[in-house]
Design an enzyme around this catalytic site. Structure first.
Site, mmCIF file in Angstrom:
data_model
loop_
_atom_site.group_PDB
_atom_site.id
_atom_site.type_symbol
_atom_site.label_atom_id
_atom_site.label_comp_id
_atom_site.label_asym_id
_atom_site.label_seq_id
_atom_site.Cartn_x
_atom_site.Cartn_y
_atom_site.Cartn_z
ATOM 1 N N SER A 1 0.983 -1.241 -0.274
ATOM 2 C CA SER A 1 -0.093 0.137 0.281
ATOM 3 C C SER A 1 0.777 1.108 -0.142
ATOM 4 O O SER A 1 1.775 1.465 -0.805
ATOM 5 C CB SER A 1 -0.835 -0.139 1.167
ATOM 6 O OG SER A 1 -1.813 1.054 1.514
ATOM 7 N N ASP B 1 -10.463 -4.019 -5.433
ATOM 8 C CA ASP B 1 -9.783 -2.626 -4.165
ATOM 9 C C ASP B 1 -9.863 -1.959 -4.228
ATOM 10 O O ASP B 1 -10.427 -1.480 -5.906
ATOM 11 C CB ASP B 1 -8.192 -3.578 -5.398
ATOM 12 C CG ASP B 1 -7.138 -2.565 -3.713
ATOM 13 O OD1 ASP B 1 -7.884 -1.287 -3.284
ATOM 14 O OD2 ASP B 1 -5.863 -1.999 -4.069
ATOM 15 N N HIS C 1 -8.416 -4.740 -0.658
ATOM 16 C CA HIS C 1 -7.192 -3.946 -0.505
ATOM 17 C C HIS C 1 -6.042 -5.048 0.932
ATOM 18 O O HIS C 1 -4.629 -4.336 0.155
ATOM 19 C CB HIS C 1 -7.112 -2.543 -0.603
ATOM 20 C CG HIS C 1 -5.550 -1.620 -0.336
ATOM 21 N ND1 HIS C 1 -5.252 -0.691 -1.335
ATOM 22 C CD2 HIS C 1 -5.570 -0.707 1.264
ATOM 23 C CE1 HIS C 1 -4.460 -0.660 -1.329
ATOM 24 N NE2 HIS C 1 -4.324 -0.439 0.203
#
Length: 209
Positions: free
Chosen positions: A107, A157, A188
């Site tokens: 991320s 996501d 995610h």
């Protein structure tokens, strides 16, 4: 340079297997220097692990660069923080006697890894990017000379839209990286499939040279 003098709070674990490239672990928002240690050890067994803590706080949550809102990034800060991370890597290489690391980022950590590859290609030997997106509006054309990059996206996501992931892949490919892109049945968050894919990539593309 003494390890205590390095510019990021971090954890370093020496290699247990000679010849394995070191791995730079870059956590997501709200993580710290311990978050990705189990993932790094499982994905690249025996490799040295270097794991810094992001220096930006967002409502108390560590990050590697500022954002103005969800999906809206402070690009000037991205560029500054990528330079800071590249300098930390150089410090750590001198302090610990390691080679250029391969980043494993999730991320926000994946995004700073990609930005560092494009802005400071000398800092990294490659990168495994888990749930990345493009954070540079006008990415430079770097000289990545075939460096391996793994891009693991989630089909559901809500944070990393497909067009942004594709734009990042295009920027890396245009700079000469050898990009392997996989879209996983995931959102995610990370799943076991991320570990399986990362393990296979480290063995097949990184350790094999």
């Amino acid at each position: 340079m003494n390890a205590r003098d390095l510019s990021f709070v971090h954890v370093f674990r020496p290699a247990e297997r000679p010849g394995s490239p070191p791995v730079l672990l870059l956590h997501g928002t709200g993580g710290d220097e311990t978050d990705l240690l189990p993932l790094g050890a499982a994905a690249a067994p025996g490799a040295a692990l270097l794991s810094p803590r992001g220096q930006v706080l967002e409502r108390g949550a560590p990050r590697f660069f500022r954002r103005l809102a969800e999906g809206v990034f402070d690009e000037e800060d991205v560029r500054r923080r990528a330079g800071d991370l590249a300098r930390f890597v150089a410090e750590a290489r001198a302090a610990y006697g390691i080679g250029a690391p391969v980043a494993l980022g999730y991320s926000n950590g994946a995004n700073i890894a990609a930005a560092t590859l494009l802005l400071h290609p000398e800092a990294l030997a490659g990168a495994a990017l888990l749930r990345p997106l493009a954070v540079l509006g006008d990415p430079p054309r770097a000289r990545l000379d075939g460096r391996p990059v793994l891009n693991l996206s989630g089909v559901a996501d809500p944070i990393a839209p497909p067009d942004s992931v594709t734009a990042l892949e295009a920027a890396l490919t245009a700079s000469g990286a050898q990009v392997t892109r996989e879209t996983l049945f995931a959102s995610h968050g990370l799943t076991r499939d991320d570990l399986v894919s990362a393990q296979a990539w480290f063995v097949g593309r990184v350790a094999a040279g």
